[in-house]
Design a protein around this motif. Structure first.
Motif, PDB file in Angstrom:
ATOM      1  N   ALA A 108      19.335  12.758  -9.461  1.00  0.00           N
ATOM      2  CA  ALA A 108      20.556  12.258  -9.584  1.00  0.00           C
ATOM      3  C   ALA A 108      21.313  11.810  -8.223  1.00  0.00           C
ATOM      4  O   ALA A 108      22.054  10.967  -8.129  1.00  0.00           O
ATOM      5  CB  ALA A 108      21.469  13.458 -10.190  1.00  0.00           C
ATOM      6  N   ALA A 109      20.880  12.552  -7.323  1.00  0.00           N
ATOM      7  CA  ALA A 109      21.696  12.236  -5.845  1.00  0.00           C
ATOM      8  C   ALA A 109      21.452  10.998  -5.373  1.00  0.00           C
ATOM      9  O   ALA A 109      22.135  10.089  -4.957  1.00  0.00           O
ATOM     10  CB  ALA A 109      21.408  13.158  -5.009  1.00  0.00           C
ATOM     11  N   GLY A 110      20.144  10.455  -5.474  1.00  0.00           N
ATOM     12  CA  GLY A 110      19.526   9.050  -5.280  1.00  0.00           C
ATOM     13  C   GLY A 110      20.405   8.115  -6.021  1.00  0.00           C
ATOM     14  O   GLY A 110      20.702   6.934  -5.574  1.00  0.00           O
ATOM     15  N   ALA A 111      20.251   8.347  -7.309  1.00  0.00           N
ATOM     16  CA  ALA A 111      20.646   7.200  -8.421  1.00  0.00           C
ATOM     17  C   ALA A 111      22.194   7.127  -8.174  1.00  0.00           C
ATOM     18  O   ALA A 111      22.765   5.954  -8.313  1.00  0.00           O
ATOM     19  CB  ALA A 111      20.634   7.777  -9.788  1.00  0.00           C
ATOM     20  N   LEU A 112      23.019   8.181  -7.773  1.00  0.00           N
ATOM     21  CA  LEU A 112      24.432   8.148  -7.586  1.00  0.00           C
ATOM     22  C   LEU A 112      24.976   7.658  -6.286  1.00  0.00           C
ATOM     23  O   LEU A 112      25.861   6.790  -6.154  1.00  0.00           O
ATOM     24  CB  LEU A 112      25.006   9.269  -8.022  1.00  0.00           C
ATOM     25  N   PHE A 113      24.179   7.759  -5.407  1.00  0.00           N
ATOM     26  CA  PHE A 113      24.923   7.689  -3.880  1.00  0.00           C
ATOM     27  C   PHE A 113      24.020   6.931  -2.987  1.00  0.00           C
ATOM     28  O   PHE A 113      24.118   6.699  -1.782  1.00  0.00           O
ATOM     29  CB  PHE A 113      25.277   8.963  -3.342  1.00  0.00           C
ATOM     30  N   GLY A 114      22.715   6.696  -3.300  1.00  0.00           N
ATOM     31  CA  GLY A 114      21.605   6.021  -2.605  1.00  0.00           C
ATOM     32  C   GLY A 114      20.981   6.720  -1.840  1.00  0.00           C
ATOM     33  O   GLY A 114      21.234   8.233  -1.890  1.00  0.00           O
ATOM     34  N   THR A 115      20.096   6.200  -0.703  1.00  0.00           N
ATOM     35  CA  THR A 115      19.267   7.194  -0.063  1.00  0.00           C
ATOM     36  C   THR A 115      20.060   8.050   1.089  1.00  0.00           C
ATOM     37  O   THR A 115      19.954   9.445   1.030  1.00  0.00           O
ATOM     38  CB  THR A 115      18.193   6.091   0.749  1.00  0.00           C
ATOM     39  N   GLN A 116      20.701   7.421   1.795  1.00  0.00           N
ATOM     40  CA  GLN A 116      21.251   8.232   3.034  1.00  0.00           C
ATOM     41  C   GLN A 116      22.382   9.082   2.486  1.00  0.00           C
ATOM     42  O   GLN A 116      22.316  10.431   2.614  1.00  0.00           O
ATOM     43  CB  GLN A 116      21.886   7.320   3.973  1.00  0.00           C
ATOM     44  N   ASN A 208      10.637  17.302   0.759  1.00  0.00           N
ATOM     45  CA  ASN A 208      10.484  17.046  -0.757  1.00  0.00           C
ATOM     46  C   ASN A 208      11.649  16.314  -1.162  1.00  0.00           C
ATOM     47  O   ASN A 208      11.747  15.584  -2.075  1.00  0.00           O
ATOM     48  CB  ASN A 208      10.273  18.394  -1.349  1.00  0.00           C
ATOM     49  N   THR A 209      13.111  16.849  -0.738  1.00  0.00           N
ATOM     50  CA  THR A 209      14.050  16.408  -1.238  1.00  0.00           C
ATOM     51  C   THR A 209      14.360  14.801  -1.027  1.00  0.00           C
ATOM     52  O   THR A 209      14.852  14.063  -1.931  1.00  0.00           O
ATOM     53  CB  THR A 209      15.543  17.027  -0.596  1.00  0.00           C
ATOM     54  N   ALA A 210      14.031  14.381   0.075  1.00  0.00           N
ATOM     55  CA  ALA A 210      13.938  13.021   0.410  1.00  0.00           C
ATOM     56  C   ALA A 210      13.201  12.157  -0.533  1.00  0.00           C
ATOM     57  O   ALA A 210      13.602  11.176  -0.896  1.00  0.00           O
ATOM     58  CB  ALA A 210      13.661  12.769   1.963  1.00  0.00           C
ATOM     59  N   ALA A 211      11.913  12.598  -0.696  1.00  0.00           N
ATOM     60  CA  ALA A 211      11.036  11.941  -1.659  1.00  0.00           C
ATOM     61  C   ALA A 211      11.814  11.964  -2.893  1.00  0.00           C
ATOM     62  O   ALA A 211      11.598  10.655  -3.495  1.00  0.00           O
ATOM     63  CB  ALA A 211       9.671  12.660  -1.846  1.00  0.00           C
ATOM     64  N   TYR A 212      12.303  12.782  -3.733  1.00  0.00           N
ATOM     65  CA  TYR A 212      12.958  12.395  -4.916  1.00  0.00           C
ATOM     66  C   TYR A 212      14.206  11.824  -4.894  1.00  0.00           C
ATOM     67  O   TYR A 212      14.458  10.791  -5.503  1.00  0.00           O
ATOM     68  CB  TYR A 212      13.369  13.988  -5.373  1.00  0.00           C
ATOM     69  N   VAL A 213      15.089  11.957  -3.758  1.00  0.00           N
ATOM     70  CA  VAL A 213      16.214  11.034  -3.554  1.00  0.00           C
ATOM     71  C   VAL A 213      15.905   9.541  -3.291  1.00  0.00           C
ATOM     72  O   VAL A 213      16.651   8.818  -4.110  1.00  0.00           O
ATOM     73  CB  VAL A 213      17.000  11.479  -2.304  1.00  0.00           C
ATOM     74  N   VAL A 214      14.713   9.248  -2.831  1.00  0.00           N
ATOM     75  CA  VAL A 214      14.371   7.924  -2.425  1.00  0.00           C
ATOM     76  C   VAL A 214      13.983   7.217  -3.941  1.00  0.00           C
ATOM     77  O   VAL A 214      14.097   6.294  -4.048  1.00  0.00           O
ATOM     78  CB  VAL A 214      13.286   7.539  -1.637  1.00  0.00           C
ATOM     79  N   ALA A 215      12.863   8.244  -4.670  1.00  0.00           N
ATOM     80  CA  ALA A 215      12.615   7.429  -6.203  1.00  0.00           C
ATOM     81  C   ALA A 215      13.773   7.417  -6.796  1.00  0.00           C
ATOM     82  O   ALA A 215      13.736   6.414  -7.860  1.00  0.00           O
ATOM     83  CB  ALA A 215      11.642   8.795  -6.618  1.00  0.00           C
ATOM     84  N   ALA A 217      16.868   6.642  -6.124  1.00  0.00           N
ATOM     85  CA  ALA A 217      17.710   5.487  -5.309  1.00  0.00           C
ATOM     86  C   ALA A 217      16.887   3.973  -5.823  1.00  0.00           C
ATOM     87  O   ALA A 217      17.594   3.107  -5.898  1.00  0.00           O
ATOM     88  CB  ALA A 217      17.858   5.483  -4.083  1.00  0.00           C
ATOM     89  N   ARG A 218      15.653   4.019  -5.763  1.00  0.00           N
ATOM     90  CA  ARG A 218      14.986   3.044  -6.271  1.00  0.00           C
ATOM     91  C   ARG A 218      14.353   3.095  -7.545  1.00  0.00           C
ATOM     92  O   ARG A 218      13.422   2.130  -7.851  1.00  0.00           O
ATOM     93  CB  ARG A 218      13.641   2.850  -5.036  1.00  0.00           C
ATOM     94  N   ALA A 219      14.833   3.758  -8.577  1.00  0.00           N
ATOM     95  CA  ALA A 219      14.082   3.768  -9.910  1.00  0.00           C
ATOM     96  C   ALA A 219      14.214   2.660 -10.701  1.00  0.00           C
ATOM     97  O   ALA A 219      13.599   2.366 -11.374  1.00  0.00           O
ATOM     98  CB  ALA A 219      14.922   5.054 -10.544  1.00  0.00           C
ATOM     99  N   SER A 220      15.470   1.788 -10.176  1.00  0.00           N
ATOM    100  CA  SER A 220      15.382   0.590 -10.979  1.00  0.00           C
ATOM    101  C   SER A 220      14.329  -0.565 -10.323  1.00  0.00           C
ATOM    102  O   SER A 220      14.188  -1.652 -11.222  1.00  0.00           O
ATOM    103  CB  SER A 220      16.997  -0.217 -10.518  1.00  0.00           C
ATOM    104  N   THR A 221      13.639  -0.231  -9.287  1.00  0.00           N
ATOM    105  CA  THR A 221      12.590  -1.147  -8.939  1.00  0.00           C
ATOM    106  C   THR A 221      11.367  -0.363  -8.548  1.00  0.00           C
ATOM    107  O   THR A 221      11.040  -0.094  -7.727  1.00  0.00           O
ATOM    108  CB  THR A 221      12.952  -2.121  -7.583  1.00  0.00           C
ATOM    109  N   PRO A 222      10.756  -0.074  -9.823  1.00  0.00           N
ATOM    110  CA  PRO A 222       9.814   0.953  -9.728  1.00  0.00           C
ATOM    111  C   PRO A 222       8.385   0.269  -9.094  1.00  0.00           C
ATOM    112  O   PRO A 222       7.527   0.946  -8.815  1.00  0.00           O
ATOM    113  CB  PRO A 222       9.285   1.400 -11.073  1.00  0.00           C
ATOM    114  N   THR A 223       8.354  -1.132  -8.811  1.00  0.00           N
ATOM    115  CA  THR A 223       7.172  -1.682  -8.104  1.00  0.00           C
ATOM    116  C   THR A 223       7.373  -1.756  -6.764  1.00  0.00           C
ATOM    117  O   THR A 223       6.566  -2.513  -5.836  1.00  0.00           O
ATOM    118  CB  THR A 223       6.900  -3.042  -8.728  1.00  0.00           C
ATOM    119  N   SER A 224       8.552  -1.377  -6.206  1.00  0.00           N
ATOM    120  CA  SER A 224       8.950  -1.632  -4.740  1.00  0.00           C
ATOM    121  C   SER A 224       8.132  -0.568  -3.882  1.00  0.00           C
ATOM    122  O   SER A 224       7.747   0.630  -4.353  1.00  0.00           O
ATOM    123  CB  SER A 224      10.354  -1.406  -4.577  1.00  0.00           C
ATOM    124  N   PRO A 225       7.833  -1.118  -2.723  1.00  0.00           N
ATOM    125  CA  PRO A 225       7.004   0.027  -1.770  1.00  0.00           C
ATOM    126  C   PRO A 225       7.619   1.348  -1.626  1.00  0.00           C
ATOM    127  O   PRO A 225       7.097   2.351  -1.558  1.00  0.00           O
ATOM    128  CB  PRO A 225       6.857  -0.780  -0.529  1.00  0.00           C
TER     129      PRO A 225
END
Length: 255
Positions: A108-116, A208-215, A217-225
């Protein structure tokens, strides 16, 4: 020649070779009803019962209000930027105390606020939630549970956390599969200090938190690196943790 004199209060004064010794007999103090009630309410098991009640109430509140709906409904539009991230971090901490899974909150943190900004809010919420749980466990549960640490494994774990608090908690935070709440309350029952606990939590929870946050934040592009790397960082440690746990379980059975 010794001289003994009994006082009216039951004490005995003994004079021997010019030296006076006074032995006072302690008289038990009777507590009134209010005193007995206060002592009962402040007893270790009464405080532990209060802790369990608070945690059950918090979990029931989460089940009723379903904070995971934020993933579908989004954050309130009147909040934005750093203020929204700060409110989210506060809500994150309270939700972890109520046993809301951290992976869901990190997504949720990644989806709402982005990675950083999402990573900052998630780590701050993690430390806040861990600190609240640690404080509750230390004040309300330690006195009741420490006398129960009699088994070999429990004694060894308590000694490790008490003597090597920072590195032990850092390993626990880095190792996947260890329940967040269980680690918090085990640390609280031990004699680990506040600063090592919070510092190890802040540092150890970042990967571990960073991995989930990035996932998230980039959930809309599941094929991105970035999304694929984040999912690999989630899956590989989880698989390694499962293998280690499986091997340890078979070693214990063999003994």
């Amino acid at each position: 020649m010794p001289l003994d004199a009994t006082t009216r209060s039951g004490g005995t004064a003994t004079v021997s070779h010019g030296t006076a010794e006074l032995a006072v007999v302690a008289v038990p103090v009777r507590l009134g009803l209010a005193g007995r009630c206060t002592r009962a309410l402040l007893s270790p098991w009464a405080r532990f019962t209060l802790l369990v009640s608070l945690l059950v109430g918090a979990a029931a509140t989460v089940l009723l209000f379903e904070p995971q709906r934020l993933l579908a409904d989004g954050w309130p539009p009147q909040l934005g930027g750093a203020a929204a991230a700060l409110v989210f971090a506060l809500a994150y901490g309270l939700c972890t105390v109520a046993f809301v899974p951290r992976p869901l909150l990190n997504l949720a943190a990644g989806a709402l606020f982005g990675t950083q900004l999402g990573l900052g809010a998630a780590v701050a919420g993690t430390v806040l939630g861990a600190g609240i749980s640690f404080g509750l466990g230390r004040v309300l549960g330690q006195d009741a549970l420490r006398p129960l640490l009699r088994g070999r494994l429990l004694t060894a774990a308590d000694g490790q956390l008490s003597r090597h608090g920072f590195r032990s908690m850092l390993a626990v935070r880095l190792f996947p599969g260890v329940p967040f709440a269980a680690a918090n309350y085990c640390a609280a029952v031990s004699r680990m200090g506040w600063l090592p606990f919070l510092l190890a939590t802040a540092l150890g929870s970042v990967p571990n938190t960073a991995a989930y946050v990035v996932a998230g934040a980039r959930a809309s592009t599941p094929t991105s690196p970035a999304f694929l790397i984040a999912m690999a960082c989630i899956a590989v440690p989880a698989l390694a943790g499962a293998v280690v746990a499986w091997r340890k379980r078979h070693q214990l059975r063999g003994r």
